[in-house]
Every structure is written in structure tokens, then in C-alpha cells.
Design an enzyme around this catalytic site. Sequence first.
Site, PDB file in Angstrom:
ATOM      1  N   HIS A 125      38.422 -20.786   4.549  1.00  0.00           N
ATOM      2  CA  HIS A 125      37.621 -21.884   5.117  1.00  0.00           C
ATOM      3  C   HIS A 125      38.117 -22.221   6.520  1.00  0.00           C
ATOM      4  O   HIS A 125      39.231 -21.875   6.895  1.00  0.00           O
ATOM      5  CB  HIS A 125      37.747 -23.152   4.257  1.00  0.00           C
ATOM      6  CG  HIS A 125      36.865 -23.136   3.050  1.00  0.00           C
ATOM      7  ND1 HIS A 125      37.265 -22.598   1.857  1.00  0.00           N
ATOM      8  CD2 HIS A 125      35.586 -23.580   2.868  1.00  0.00           C
ATOM      9  CE1 HIS A 125      36.284 -22.719   0.976  1.00  0.00           C
ATOM     10  NE2 HIS A 125      35.252 -23.297   1.563  1.00  0.00           N
ATOM     11  N   LYS A 129      39.503 -28.078   6.972  1.00  0.00           N
ATOM     12  CA  LYS A 129      39.392 -28.384   5.541  1.00  0.00           C
ATOM     13  C   LYS A 129      40.680 -29.018   5.028  1.00  0.00           C
ATOM     14  O   LYS A 129      41.769 -28.519   5.292  1.00  0.00           O
ATOM     15  CB  LYS A 129      39.068 -27.109   4.748  1.00  0.00           C
ATOM     16  CG  LYS A 129      38.847 -27.398   3.291  1.00  0.00           C
ATOM     17  CD  LYS A 129      38.039 -26.332   2.612  1.00  0.00           C
ATOM     18  CE  LYS A 129      37.789 -26.677   1.157  1.00  0.00           C
ATOM     19  NZ  LYS A 129      36.989 -27.873   0.942  1.00  0.00           N
TER      20      LYS A 129
HETATM   21  N1  LIG Z   1      30.178 -29.616  -2.400  1.00  0.00           N
HETATM   22  C1  LIG Z   1      29.848 -28.879  -1.351  1.00  0.00           C
HETATM   23  O1  LIG Z   1      28.912 -28.054  -1.392  1.00  0.00           O
HETATM   24  C2  LIG Z   1      30.612 -29.070  -0.068  1.00  0.00           C
HETATM   25  C3  LIG Z   1      30.296 -28.354   1.087  1.00  0.00           C
HETATM   26  C4  LIG Z   1      31.004 -28.637   2.257  1.00  0.00           C
HETATM   27  C5  LIG Z   1      31.991 -29.612   2.248  1.00  0.00           C
HETATM   28  N2  LIG Z   1      32.285 -30.251   1.091  1.00  0.00           N
HETATM   29  C6  LIG Z   1      33.268 -31.341   1.017  1.00  0.00           C
HETATM   30  O2  LIG Z   1      32.655 -32.494   1.554  1.00  0.00           O
HETATM   31  C7  LIG Z   1      33.641 -33.350   2.144  1.00  0.00           C
HETATM   32  C8  LIG Z   1      33.230 -33.652   3.595  1.00  0.00           C
HETATM   33  O3  LIG Z   1      33.233 -32.447   4.337  1.00  0.00           O
HETATM   34  P1  LIG Z   1      32.911 -32.461   5.904  1.00  0.00           P
HETATM   35  O4  LIG Z   1      33.144 -31.076   6.335  1.00  0.00           O
HETATM   36  O5  LIG Z   1      31.616 -33.131   6.167  1.00  0.00           O
HETATM   37  O6  LIG Z   1      34.107 -33.405   6.411  1.00  0.00           O
HETATM   38  P2  LIG Z   1      34.260 -34.145   7.828  1.00  0.00           P
HETATM   39  O7  LIG Z   1      33.628 -33.348   8.897  1.00  0.00           O
HETATM   40  O8  LIG Z   1      35.692 -34.540   7.898  1.00  0.00           O
HETATM   41  O9  LIG Z   1      33.368 -35.446   7.652  1.00  0.00           O
HETATM   42  C9  LIG Z   1      33.736 -36.473   6.753  1.00  0.00           C
HETATM   43  C10 LIG Z   1      32.981 -37.733   7.130  1.00  0.00           C
HETATM   44  O10 LIG Z   1      33.297 -38.734   6.159  1.00  0.00           O
HETATM   45  C11 LIG Z   1      33.631 -39.925   6.834  1.00  0.00           C
HETATM   46  N3  LIG Z   1      34.598 -40.713   6.057  1.00  0.00           N
HETATM   47  C12 LIG Z   1      35.901 -40.416   5.829  1.00  0.00           C
HETATM   48  N4  LIG Z   1      36.456 -41.389   5.072  1.00  0.00           N
HETATM   49  C13 LIG Z   1      35.477 -42.294   4.830  1.00  0.00           C
HETATM   50  C14 LIG Z   1      35.422 -43.515   4.115  1.00  0.00           C
HETATM   51  N5  LIG Z   1      36.508 -44.010   3.513  1.00  0.00           N
HETATM   52  N6  LIG Z   1      34.255 -44.177   4.059  1.00  0.00           N
HETATM   53  C15 LIG Z   1      33.159 -43.700   4.699  1.00  0.00           C
HETATM   54  N7  LIG Z   1      33.152 -42.554   5.405  1.00  0.00           N
HETATM   55  C16 LIG Z   1      34.293 -41.871   5.469  1.00  0.00           C
HETATM   56  C17 LIG Z   1      34.226 -39.482   8.139  1.00  0.00           C
HETATM   57  O11 LIG Z   1      34.081 -40.530   9.049  1.00  0.00           O
HETATM   58  P3  LIG Z   1      35.160 -40.710  10.249  1.00  0.00           P
HETATM   59  O12 LIG Z   1      34.660 -39.774  11.279  1.00  0.00           O
HETATM   60  O13 LIG Z   1      35.003 -42.149  10.548  1.00  0.00           O
HETATM   61  O14 LIG Z   1      36.494 -40.320   9.685  1.00  0.00           O
HETATM   62  C18 LIG Z   1      33.340 -38.290   8.492  1.00  0.00           C
HETATM   63  O15 LIG Z   1      32.165 -38.708   9.126  1.00  0.00           O
HETATM   64  C19 LIG Z   1      34.966 -32.598   1.997  1.00  0.00           C
HETATM   65  O16 LIG Z   1      35.603 -33.057   0.817  1.00  0.00           O
HETATM   66  C20 LIG Z   1      34.539 -31.132   1.820  1.00  0.00           C
HETATM   67  O17 LIG Z   1      35.469 -30.376   1.087  1.00  0.00           O
HETATM   68  C21 LIG Z   1      31.617 -29.998  -0.052  1.00  0.00           C
END
Ligand SMILES: NC(=O)c1ccc[n+]([C@@H]2O[C@H](COP(=O)([O-])OP(=O)(O)OC[C@H]3O[C@@H](n4cnc5c(N)ncnc54)[C@H](OP(=O)(O)O)[C@@H]3O)[C@@H](O)[C@H]2O)c1
Length: 236
Positions: A125, A129
Site C-alpha cells: 500500500h 497507510k
Molecule cells: N474499506 C475500504 O475499502 C477502504 C479503502 C481505502 C481506505 N480504507 C480505510 O479508510 C480509512 C481512511 O482512509 P483514507 O485513505 O481516506 O485516509 P486519509 O486520507 O488519512 O483521510 C482520513 C480523513 O478522516 C479525517 N479524520 C481523521 N480523524 C477524524 C475524526 N476523529 N473525526 C472526523 N474526521 C476525522 C481526516 O481529517 P483531517 O484531515 O482533519 O485529519 C481525513 O480527512 C483508513 O482506515 C483506510 O485504511 C478502507
Amino acid sequence: MGKAIEAIAVQRGHTVTRRISRSNRHELNREQMALVDVAIEFTAPESALENVLDAFDAGLPVVCGSTGWNKNLYLAKEKCVSVNSAFLHASNFSIGVNIFFEINKRLASLMNDWPGYSVSVSETHHTQKKDAPSGTAVTLLDQVVDNITRKKYWQLIGENETIHDEAVIPVKAYRVEDVPGTHHVKYSSEIDDIEIIHTAHSREGFALGAVLAAEFIQHRKGIFTMRDVLMQDKAF
Ligand SMILES: NC(=O)c1ccc[n+]([C@@H]2O[C@H](COP(=O)([O-])OP(=O)(O)OC[C@H]3O[C@@H](n4cnc5c(N)ncnc54)[C@H](OP(=O)(O)O)[C@@H]3O)[C@@H](O)[C@H]2O)c1
């Protein structure tokens, strides 16, 4: 993921009425969410549970894709039942990965009778991540443990490490710039290898699956999986 999900949701005719991030988290309440049909939560392992519980308290069914918090998932499920709502968590929302999961289960059940094969898992990844191994790798590993009686546990190991315990499945996690997600399950015997690989080309597949899941749970009650969504009208 939030941006990718918004783009797909709009393409499918939905309106994104609220975007909650760390800065406006206090808006996740019943009053502010009055016009919202479903919450889609993708944040981080340390914030997922609290967000999901608060979304239930705000009266919303919840689709959650945050990974790395499996040990607390039961609390979200208990809350869902107690408020008579709907919840769908998936370690991976892409349709291709969910097909891959079915192949993985079938291959593992065949391998149960062939102890000459060892099994290992690896995932690659992007460098941002936070969790390792990925939630998708954990699902793959759990499926192998459930289907091969000689395998009891999995263990994350370093790039050059090996494990010699028959009961343990080794898993390696590689972090490489800009990789959306690659998963690899490998069976090896002295005679041959069998490998299955899923390679995501972008984050669009995860976003589409999350929006399909939101459409699915909107008028339902209970705890669902992506299998329920994909089984609706397809052979799955
Ligand atoms: N299930 C699936 O198919 C799949 C696919 C891809 C990713 N994921 C998972 O999804 C999650 C997010 O991935 P990503 O790549 O989008 O991460 P990312 O780019 O780090 O984005 C996370 C977002 O969540 C916000 N956030 C963090 N803590 C928060 C809180 N306490 N309350 C509200 N918002 C909050 C962050 O805001 P700030 O900018 O303010 O920190 C940011 O906008 C990860 O756990 C990843 O492993 C899952």
C-alpha cells in the site's frame, strides 16, 4: 477516500449534505443530521468507533470503511442493535476484492486436504497507510485460518524474516509510494506454487462499493456485509 466517495455519490444522483472532519466533528448530532439518510465513515483506526457510535446516536445508519479497529467492531454492532439501525463494515469495498475473498475461501478449503502446501500473504500500500497488515489482508488471513485446520494464527513479519511454525501464516506489509492496494496469497509446495493476486488500479472501486453499500442499508435494519450487497442480483 472522502473525496472519491463524494464524486461517485454525486455521479449516482445523491447529494452530500454534510462533510464531517476533525474540525467540525461537533456537527455529528441529531439536529445537524436531520436531512441525512446514511453516514459513510472513512477516517482512521483510532477515530472510527467513536464516529460510528455518534452517527448512530444522531439517528443514522452507518457504512464504515475505516480499517485497523477490528477488536472493537463488536461495540459498533451492539450499538447498532440497541438503536435498531443498520451497519455495514467492510475491510474492502471493491467488487473485485469481494470476488477475490470468495476465491480465497474456496482455495483455502481445497488446501485443507493438502498439507504439502505452505501459505503466505503479502500486501502493498501507499506510504500514508496507518495500519499494517491492511484490513483486507486480515480478512484474507482470517479466511485461511477458518478453512485450513492446520493454520491457527497469522503473524506480521519483516521483509527478510521467515517463520517455521506450521500453525502460523506469515504476512508481509510493504509500503510503496502511490500504490492503492495489492494483495497476494501464495501456496507453495516442493513441486509448484499457486498464487492469487488482486491489484487495485485506483481508489474508485472502494468508493463505488461504499456508495452501493449506503444505497443498500438506507431502508434496512441490521448488520450487513458486502456479500449481502453483492448477492442482491448477482451470482455470488
Ligand atoms: N474499506 C475500504 O475499502 C477502504 C479503502 C481505502 C481506505 N480504507 C480505510 O479508510 C480509512 C481512511 O482512509 P483514507 O485513505 O481516506 O485516509 P486519509 O486520507 O488519512 O483521510 C482520513 C480523513 O478522516 C479525517 N479524520 C481523521 N480523524 C477524524 C475524526 N476523529 N473525526 C472526523 N474526521 C476525522 C481526516 O481529517 P483531517 O484531515 O482533519 O485529519 C481525513 O480527512 C483508513 O482506515 C483506510 O485504511 C478502507
